[in-house]
Design an enzyme around this catalytic site. Structure first.
Site, PDB file in Angstrom:
ATOM      1  N   SER A  16       0.803  -1.227   0.000  1.00  0.00           N
ATOM      2  CA  SER A  16       0.000   0.000   0.000  1.00  0.00           C
ATOM      3  C   SER A  16       0.840   1.284   0.000  1.00  0.00           C
ATOM      4  O   SER A  16       0.501   2.219  -0.727  1.00  0.00           O
ATOM      5  CB  SER A  16      -0.975   0.002   1.184  1.00  0.00           C
ATOM      6  OG  SER A  16      -1.928  -1.011   0.993  1.00  0.00           O
ATOM      7  N   THR A  61      -5.523  -3.557   7.524  1.00  0.00           N
ATOM      8  CA  THR A  61      -5.323  -4.889   6.940  1.00  0.00           C
ATOM      9  C   THR A  61      -5.283  -5.942   8.045  1.00  0.00           C
ATOM     10  O   THR A  61      -5.588  -5.652   9.202  1.00  0.00           O
ATOM     11  CB  THR A  61      -4.067  -4.885   6.017  1.00  0.00           C
ATOM     12  OG1 THR A  61      -3.999  -6.130   5.343  1.00  0.00           O
ATOM     13  CG2 THR A  61      -2.776  -4.649   6.794  1.00  0.00           C
ATOM     14  N   LYS A  65      -9.319  -6.183  10.273  1.00  0.00           N
ATOM     15  CA  LYS A  65     -10.442  -5.703   9.456  1.00  0.00           C
ATOM     16  C   LYS A  65     -11.794  -5.814  10.168  1.00  0.00           C
ATOM     17  O   LYS A  65     -12.646  -4.955  10.004  1.00  0.00           O
ATOM     18  CB  LYS A  65     -10.500  -6.471   8.127  1.00  0.00           C
ATOM     19  CG  LYS A  65      -9.405  -6.062   7.154  1.00  0.00           C
ATOM     20  CD  LYS A  65      -9.606  -6.754   5.830  1.00  0.00           C
ATOM     21  CE  LYS A  65      -8.613  -6.246   4.809  1.00  0.00           C
ATOM     22  NZ  LYS A  65      -8.904  -6.735   3.461  1.00  0.00           N
ATOM     23  N   ASN A  86     -11.731  -1.814   5.579  1.00  0.00           N
ATOM     24  CA  ASN A  86     -10.338  -1.690   5.126  1.00  0.00           C
ATOM     25  C   ASN A  86      -9.901  -0.234   4.956  1.00  0.00           C
ATOM     26  O   ASN A  86      -8.744   0.026   4.646  1.00  0.00           O
ATOM     27  CB  ASN A  86     -10.093  -2.478   3.827  1.00  0.00           C
ATOM     28  CG  ASN A  86     -10.620  -1.757   2.605  1.00  0.00           C
ATOM     29  OD1 ASN A  86     -11.490  -0.905   2.705  1.00  0.00           O
ATOM     30  ND2 ASN A  86     -10.089  -2.096   1.445  1.00  0.00           N
ATOM     31  N   ALA A 127     -15.551 -19.176   2.789  1.00  0.00           N
ATOM     32  CA  ALA A 127     -16.683 -18.447   3.371  1.00  0.00           C
ATOM     33  C   ALA A 127     -16.250 -17.648   4.596  1.00  0.00           C
ATOM     34  O   ALA A 127     -17.015 -17.431   5.522  1.00  0.00           O
ATOM     35  CB  ALA A 127     -17.789 -19.434   3.735  1.00  0.00           C
ATOM     36  N   GLY A 129     -13.728 -14.109   6.002  1.00  0.00           N
ATOM     37  CA  GLY A 129     -13.775 -12.657   5.861  1.00  0.00           C
ATOM     38  C   GLY A 129     -13.582 -12.192   4.428  1.00  0.00           C
ATOM     39  O   GLY A 129     -14.227 -11.231   3.990  1.00  0.00           O
ATOM     40  N   ALA A 130     -12.709 -12.862   3.682  1.00  0.00           N
ATOM     41  CA  ALA A 130     -12.442 -12.432   2.298  1.00  0.00           C
ATOM     42  C   ALA A 130     -13.693 -12.588   1.436  1.00  0.00           C
ATOM     43  O   ALA A 130     -14.011 -11.723   0.625  1.00  0.00           O
ATOM     44  CB  ALA A 130     -11.278 -13.231   1.728  1.00  0.00           C
ATOM     45  N   LEU A 214      -8.257 -14.088  -5.093  1.00  0.00           N
ATOM     46  CA  LEU A 214      -8.179 -12.808  -4.386  1.00  0.00           C
ATOM     47  C   LEU A 214      -6.769 -12.564  -3.871  1.00  0.00           C
ATOM     48  O   LEU A 214      -6.392 -11.424  -3.595  1.00  0.00           O
ATOM     49  CB  LEU A 214      -9.168 -12.770  -3.212  1.00  0.00           C
ATOM     50  CG  LEU A 214     -10.648 -12.937  -3.551  1.00  0.00           C
ATOM     51  CD1 LEU A 214     -11.495 -12.688  -2.303  1.00  0.00           C
ATOM     52  CD2 LEU A 214     -11.091 -11.996  -4.661  1.00  0.00           C
ATOM     53  N   GLY A 238      -5.027 -11.552  -7.714  1.00  0.00           N
ATOM     54  CA  GLY A 238      -5.715 -10.393  -7.160  1.00  0.00           C
ATOM     55  C   GLY A 238      -4.890  -9.117  -7.106  1.00  0.00           C
ATOM     56  O   GLY A 238      -5.258  -8.192  -6.386  1.00  0.00           O
TER      57      GLY A 238
HETATM   58  P1  ATR Z   1     -10.185 -14.787   5.362  1.00  0.00           P
HETATM   59  O1  ATR Z   1     -10.522 -13.637   6.238  1.00  0.00           O
HETATM   60  O2  ATR Z   1      -8.906 -14.633   4.570  1.00  0.00           O
HETATM   61  O3  ATR Z   1     -11.313 -15.249   4.507  1.00  0.00           O
HETATM   62  P2  ATR Z   1     -10.733 -16.902   7.232  1.00  0.00           P
HETATM   63  O4  ATR Z   1     -11.873 -16.167   7.806  1.00  0.00           O
HETATM   64  O5  ATR Z   1      -9.800 -17.649   8.140  1.00  0.00           O
HETATM   65  O6  ATR Z   1      -9.783 -15.949   6.383  1.00  0.00           O
HETATM   66  O7  ATR Z   1     -11.321 -17.894   6.121  1.00  0.00           O
HETATM   67  C1  ATR Z   1     -10.499 -18.693   5.380  1.00  0.00           C
HETATM   68  C2  ATR Z   1     -11.329 -19.512   4.419  1.00  0.00           C
HETATM   69  O8  ATR Z   1     -10.430 -20.356   3.682  1.00  0.00           O
HETATM   70  C3  ATR Z   1     -12.344 -20.429   5.088  1.00  0.00           C
HETATM   71  O9  ATR Z   1     -13.474 -20.530   4.257  1.00  0.00           O
HETATM   72  C4  ATR Z   1     -11.576 -21.741   5.154  1.00  0.00           C
HETATM   73  O10 ATR Z   1     -12.387 -22.904   5.170  1.00  0.00           O
HETATM   74  P3  ATR Z   1     -12.868 -23.591   6.555  1.00  0.00           P
HETATM   75  O11 ATR Z   1     -14.014 -22.772   7.036  1.00  0.00           O
HETATM   76  O12 ATR Z   1     -13.247 -24.962   6.116  1.00  0.00           O
HETATM   77  O13 ATR Z   1     -11.679 -23.560   7.456  1.00  0.00           O
HETATM   78  C5  ATR Z   1     -10.846 -21.712   3.847  1.00  0.00           C
HETATM   79  N1  ATR Z   1      -9.665 -22.579   3.825  1.00  0.00           N
HETATM   80  C6  ATR Z   1      -8.527 -22.456   4.532  1.00  0.00           C
HETATM   81  N2  ATR Z   1      -7.643 -23.428   4.208  1.00  0.00           N
HETATM   82  C7  ATR Z   1      -8.249 -24.205   3.256  1.00  0.00           C
HETATM   83  C8  ATR Z   1      -7.874 -25.376   2.507  1.00  0.00           C
HETATM   84  N3  ATR Z   1      -6.680 -25.950   2.670  1.00  0.00           N
HETATM   85  N4  ATR Z   1      -8.767 -25.875   1.621  1.00  0.00           N
HETATM   86  C9  ATR Z   1      -9.989 -25.296   1.450  1.00  0.00           C
HETATM   87  N5  ATR Z   1     -10.397 -24.205   2.130  1.00  0.00           N
HETATM   88  C10 ATR Z   1      -9.547 -23.653   3.018  1.00  0.00           C
END
Ligand code: ATR
Length: 270
Positions: A16, A61, A65, A86, A127, A129-130, A214, A238
């Site tokens: 940034s 960041t 967030k 953000n 599913a 935060g992103a 992303l 991204g």
């Molecule tokens: P962010 O804010 O970056 O979205 P997060 O809230 O920790 O971070 O969410 C990470 C997402 O990546 C979740 O949907 C997670 O799936 P789970 O709810 O099953 O944990 C997903 N994720 C992380 N590692 C993964 C993997 N090896 N394969 C598939 N999905 C993964």
């Protein structure tokens, strides 16, 4: 000098400062933009202090967030929908909070890649935060179908409920994607940070489909490499979204929309 910063933990690796310095230079504006490491335990206190010190805007960041939602004086609709912030914009009383991530994605898709989600079958993988950050603007673009898919059903089902007033979101597990085809496949998981791609059926790519991660840089490689092997026509990380969400923040702070093409090319070459 007008002061801005990105706050994260860590914030040092953030692109940034470089992006906003380039925007300011191109606009002929003198401003200072720094990266400040802020530990979660002192986040609220530090954000207040940055206001006292006269900062005009902050980017927020990871991992702050979500925490930033609670300390805003005012919250934009898109930040409220995303449950994440953000961008903080100085007001007399405190900070007005916004979220430019989804707008940045839409701008990269529509203006740079010339792929509009309108009438497209779209799946978001992940599913967390992103995914929440991009879902509102994505639904507003009017996809033909919007699926959120995760390893387990609980978090996409919750998410579908939270966004119900904005549009229909179908929650599915990764194995349940078998038999469906999508024109736009967005990776919003953090799997790439562990060097992995989410385990999704390779049959989900419709002819001409775009795979979009992303993440950018090495974290995007596992998913994009897999997507190309599985039949995606186009694979994109991204980095464009990163530049576009920054441009949207710059616009909120300065009322001026920066030109992004040259910077995107320069960062890509780097
Ligand atoms: P962010 O804010 O970056 O979205 P997060 O809230 O920790 O971070 O969410 C990470 C997402 O990546 C979740 O949907 C997670 O799936 P789970 O709810 O099953 O944990 C997903 N994720 C992380 N590692 C993964 C993997 N090896 N394969 C598939 N999905 C993964």
């Amino acid at each position: 000098m007008d002061r801005y910063a990105v706050i994260g933990y860590p914030a040092r690796h953030s692109l940034s400062p470089r992006i906003h310095a380039a925007f300011a230079q191109a606009a002929g504006i003198e401003l200072a933009y720094e990266a400040i490491d802020v530990a979660p335990a002192v986040f609220a206190e530090r954000v207040k202090r940055l206001h006292d010190e006269g900062f005009l805007g902050l980017n927020v960041t990871l991992p702050h967030k979500q925490a930033a939602v609670a300390l805003a004086e005012a919250l934009s609709d898109r930040a409220r929908q995303a449950g994440a912030v953000n961008t903080l914009i100085r007001t007399v009383e405190g900070w007005r909070a916004d979220n430019t991530d989804g707008a940045g994605l839409l701008r990269d898709l529509q203006d740079n890649l010339r792929v509009s989600p309108a009438h497209k079958r779209t799946v978001i993988l992940g599913a967390g935060g992103a995914a929440r950050g991009i879902l509102g603007p994505l639904l507003a673009a009017g996809p033909a179908r919007t699926v959120v898919s995760n390893r387990s059903l609980k978090s996409p089902a919750l998410l579908a409920g939270d966004f119900a007033e904005l549009g229909t979101v179908e929650p599915l597990t990764h194995p349940e994607l078998e038999g469906s085809q999508f024109d736009l496949v967005i990776n919003a998981t953090s799997a790439g940070h562990q060097g992995q791609a989410p385990e999704v059926p390779g049959s989900i790519f419709a002819p001409g489909a775009l795979a979009y991660d992303l993440n950018y840089g090495p974290a995007a490689r596992p998913f994009l490499g897999w997507a190309v092997r599985a039949g995606a026509a186009l694979a994109c990380d991204g980095l464009g979204m990163l530049v576009e969400q920054a441009a949207e923040s710059f616009f909120l702070w300065r009322g001026q929309r920066p030109e992004t093409a040259a910077l995107r090319r320069a960062l890509r070459a780097h």
